[in-house]
Enzyme design. Sequence first.
Site, PDB file in Angstrom:
ATOM      1  N   LYS A  78       0.835  -1.191  -0.093  1.00 43.41           N
ATOM      2  CA  LYS A  78      -0.238  -0.105   0.096  1.00 43.41           C
ATOM      3  C   LYS A  78       0.900   1.064  -0.137  1.00 43.41           C
ATOM      4  O   LYS A  78       2.013   1.339   0.630  1.00 43.41           O
ATOM      5  CB  LYS A  78      -0.887  -0.121   1.353  1.00 43.41           C
ATOM      6  CG  LYS A  78      -2.105   0.846   1.218  1.00 43.41           C
ATOM      7  CD  LYS A  78      -3.253  -0.166   0.266  1.00 43.41           C
ATOM      8  CE  LYS A  78      -4.484   0.435   0.189  1.00 43.41           C
ATOM      9  NZ  LYS A  78      -5.318  -0.199  -0.430  1.00 43.41           N
ATOM     10  N   GLY A 174     -24.157   2.754   2.325  1.00 48.26           N
ATOM     11  CA  GLY A 174     -23.088   3.387   1.318  1.00 48.26           C
ATOM     12  C   GLY A 174     -23.784   2.952   0.063  1.00 48.26           C
ATOM     13  O   GLY A 174     -23.855   1.948  -0.556  1.00 48.26           O
ATOM     14  N   GLY A 176     -22.329   4.261  -2.854  1.00 46.45           N
ATOM     15  CA  GLY A 176     -21.231   4.904  -3.875  1.00 46.45           C
ATOM     16  C   GLY A 176     -21.055   4.091  -5.210  1.00 46.45           C
ATOM     17  O   GLY A 176     -22.066   3.536  -5.571  1.00 46.45           O
ATOM     18  N   VAL A 178     -19.598   1.117  -5.532  1.00 46.79           N
ATOM     19  CA  VAL A 178     -19.963  -0.356  -5.224  1.00 46.79           C
ATOM     20  C   VAL A 178     -21.370  -0.374  -4.666  1.00 46.79           C
ATOM     21  O   VAL A 178     -22.081  -1.169  -5.322  1.00 46.79           O
ATOM     22  CB  VAL A 178     -18.972  -0.794  -4.367  1.00 46.79           C
ATOM     23  CG1 VAL A 178     -19.167  -2.107  -4.121  1.00 46.79           C
ATOM     24  CG2 VAL A 178     -17.339  -0.681  -4.860  1.00 46.79           C
ATOM     25  N   TYR A 180     -24.079   1.065  -5.077  1.00 45.12           N
ATOM     26  CA  TYR A 180     -25.366   1.358  -6.078  1.00 45.12           C
ATOM     27  C   TYR A 180     -25.356   0.181  -6.964  1.00 45.12           C
ATOM     28  O   TYR A 180     -26.369  -0.046  -7.322  1.00 45.12           O
ATOM     29  CB  TYR A 180     -25.049   2.657  -6.637  1.00 45.12           C
ATOM     30  CG  TYR A 180     -26.207   3.101  -7.418  1.00 45.12           C
ATOM     31  CD1 TYR A 180     -27.403   3.530  -7.017  1.00 45.12           C
ATOM     32  CD2 TYR A 180     -25.869   2.775  -9.024  1.00 45.12           C
ATOM     33  CE1 TYR A 180     -28.589   4.012  -7.798  1.00 45.12           C
ATOM     34  CE2 TYR A 180     -27.257   3.002  -9.560  1.00 45.12           C
ATOM     35  CZ  TYR A 180     -28.485   3.735  -8.990  1.00 45.12           C
ATOM     36  OH  TYR A 180     -29.529   3.964  -9.974  1.00 45.12           O
TER      37      TYR A 180
HETATM   38  P1  NAD Z   1     -17.681   5.430  -2.612  1.00 48.98           P
HETATM   39  O1  NAD Z   1     -16.846   6.539  -1.978  1.00 48.98           O
HETATM   40  O2  NAD Z   1     -18.073   5.895  -3.893  1.00 48.98           O
HETATM   41  O3  NAD Z   1     -18.964   5.457  -1.903  1.00 48.98           O
HETATM   42  C1  NAD Z   1     -18.887   5.237  -0.417  1.00 48.98           C
HETATM   43  C2  NAD Z   1     -20.380   5.712   0.029  1.00 48.98           C
HETATM   44  O4  NAD Z   1     -20.729   5.586   1.301  1.00 48.98           O
HETATM   45  C3  NAD Z   1     -20.555   7.262  -0.385  1.00 48.98           C
HETATM   46  O5  NAD Z   1     -21.891   7.635  -1.139  1.00 48.98           O
HETATM   47  C4  NAD Z   1     -20.881   8.113   0.992  1.00 48.98           C
HETATM   48  O6  NAD Z   1     -21.741   8.913   1.040  1.00 48.98           O
HETATM   49  C5  NAD Z   1     -21.473   6.606   1.895  1.00 48.98           C
HETATM   50  N1  NAD Z   1     -21.174   6.655   3.368  1.00 48.98           N
HETATM   51  C6  NAD Z   1     -19.918   6.948   3.747  1.00 48.98           C
HETATM   52  N2  NAD Z   1     -20.078   7.121   5.081  1.00 48.98           N
HETATM   53  C7  NAD Z   1     -21.476   6.905   5.307  1.00 48.98           C
HETATM   54  C8  NAD Z   1     -21.963   6.439   6.756  1.00 48.98           C
HETATM   55  N3  NAD Z   1     -21.786   6.516   7.827  1.00 48.98           N
HETATM   56  N4  NAD Z   1     -23.499   5.918   6.371  1.00 48.98           N
HETATM   57  C9  NAD Z   1     -23.911   5.986   5.266  1.00 48.98           C
HETATM   58  N5  NAD Z   1     -23.344   6.065   4.009  1.00 48.98           N
HETATM   59  C10 NAD Z   1     -21.977   6.363   4.291  1.00 48.98           C
HETATM   60  O7  NAD Z   1     -16.787   4.145  -2.306  1.00 48.98           O
HETATM   61  P2  NAD Z   1     -16.737   2.862  -3.048  1.00 48.98           P
HETATM   62  O8  NAD Z   1     -15.653   3.045  -4.033  1.00 48.98           O
HETATM   63  O9  NAD Z   1     -18.049   2.639  -3.499  1.00 48.98           O
HETATM   64  O10 NAD Z   1     -16.364   1.912  -1.941  1.00 48.98           O
HETATM   65  C11 NAD Z   1     -17.418   1.666  -0.830  1.00 48.98           C
HETATM   66  C12 NAD Z   1     -16.210   0.691   0.071  1.00 48.98           C
HETATM   67  O11 NAD Z   1     -15.813  -0.348  -0.535  1.00 48.98           O
HETATM   68  C13 NAD Z   1     -15.114   1.358   0.700  1.00 48.98           C
HETATM   69  O12 NAD Z   1     -14.854   0.936   2.097  1.00 48.98           O
HETATM   70  C14 NAD Z   1     -14.005   1.005  -0.224  1.00 48.98           C
HETATM   71  O13 NAD Z   1     -12.659   0.878   0.483  1.00 48.98           O
HETATM   72  C15 NAD Z   1     -14.412  -0.241  -0.325  1.00 48.98           C
HETATM   73  N6  NAD Z   1     -13.909  -1.007  -1.405  1.00 48.98           N
HETATM   74  C16 NAD Z   1     -14.127  -0.450  -2.847  1.00 48.98           C
HETATM   75  C17 NAD Z   1     -13.554  -1.130  -3.942  1.00 48.98           C
HETATM   76  C18 NAD Z   1     -13.751  -0.598  -5.375  1.00 48.98           C
HETATM   77  O14 NAD Z   1     -13.602  -1.194  -6.295  1.00 48.98           O
HETATM   78  N7  NAD Z   1     -14.344   0.814  -5.248  1.00 48.98           N
HETATM   79  C19 NAD Z   1     -12.950  -2.174  -3.986  1.00 48.98           C
HETATM   80  C20 NAD Z   1     -12.560  -2.809  -2.752  1.00 48.98           C
HETATM   81  C21 NAD Z   1     -12.963  -2.184  -1.554  1.00 48.98           C
END
Ligand code: NAD
Length: 347
Positions: A78, A174, A176, A178, A180
């Site tokens: 990382k 959440g 976002g 993922v 959605y």
């Molecule tokens: P993102 O930032 O696009 O979406 C996160 C969403 O969570 C946002 O809409 C935010 O408003 C919401 N959120 C944050 N805190 C919150 C709370 N307390 N209550 C309700 N909603 C809340 O992130 P993402 O890319 O969708 O990733 C989501 C999670 O999955 C993260 O923890 C990320 O580390 C993990 N992850 C993502 C990926 C990827 O491919 N994007 C891969 C592995 C792990």
Amino acid sequence: MFKQMESYDTQRLHFCHDAETDLKAIIAIHSTGRGPAIGGCRFIPYSQENDAITDAIRLARGMSYKAALAGLPHGGAKSVLIMPEYDFDRAALMQSFGQFINTLNGEYITAMDSGTQVTDMDQISRTTRWVTCTSMSGDPSPYTALGVFEGIKASTKFKLGKDNLSGVHVSIQGLGHVGYEVARLLHQAGARLTVTDLDNERIKLCQQNFSAHAVDPDEIYKVNADVFCPCGLGAIINTQHIQQLKVAIIAGSANNQLAEDKHGDMLNDKGILYSPDYLINAGGLIFVALQYANQPHAIIKQKVLQIHHSLLQIYQEAERSNSSIHRIADQKAEAIISASEKLHSAA
Ligand code: NAD
């Protein structure tokens, strides 16, 4: 610092400061026995430098576990870039980071993480070839979501004896990149959704498109559902929330969901099936790693779908040995990594 490295089995820590761009970067390499270490680049402010080092060390191990259990030819790493306090040239800083990566001669391949975007990866790619998630390669999130969807299917099959998701009630935290997409796949499969997010627009979209019921962010832990799917923050599985949970399964994408290891044991005692985060959310890493290796889409998708089988195996092993699922997953990942480290050092 060495104590921390020892407790997380970190192999190497690399530091770089470039006064011209104000780059302050740390790369933590957890393992390289299975191949070049791969892992995202975090770019956020830190009030204490030690916190940045801790993040790099802790998250690098998670990446090793993720790559090992997904059967990828990579170790884990990382990078953490400390966001400058004052105005800075983002493009120049990212290019400088690319030059830092070059000094490791391919030992580390970077990717997107909290605080970095595709445009940052594009800048990094101007100075190094050890980078993924550029605009040429695309967004890994749909693959993470597909893996989570498969993980939910495997979990409901194991815990509830269900062969499909029709009528299964899933609460999603959440919505976002993922969350959605997971909601979309679940709705398509006939699941019933309760959702929350800090952003009301994201909630409205889910209400309109997937007939989801919405609750306030603090209420999501209390929803009486079959599955809780955390796709927002890490460390949300803590003592307080475990007491509130009324679900049979936790299966979601958020990284580092357990606030502490003991919380995995508490879930086990409460009879809640916990899907280890680094296993169920490996779809994005699989996409990134295999695309970097120029593998075709069909192979990438097939590998993501295997998350279903891998999870069932872990659940069965945990049941046989009467152990907490997260401990079995950790042990399995550590055994794979240690076997490849031994092979690597013997070669
Ligand atoms: P993102 O930032 O696009 O979406 C996160 C969403 O969570 C946002 O809409 C935010 O408003 C919401 N959120 C944050 N805190 C919150 C709370 N307390 N209550 C309700 N909603 C809340 O992130 P993402 O890319 O969708 O990733 C989501 C999670 O999955 C993260 O923890 C990320 O580390 C993990 N992850 C993502 C990926 C990827 O491919 N994007 C891969 C592995 C792990």
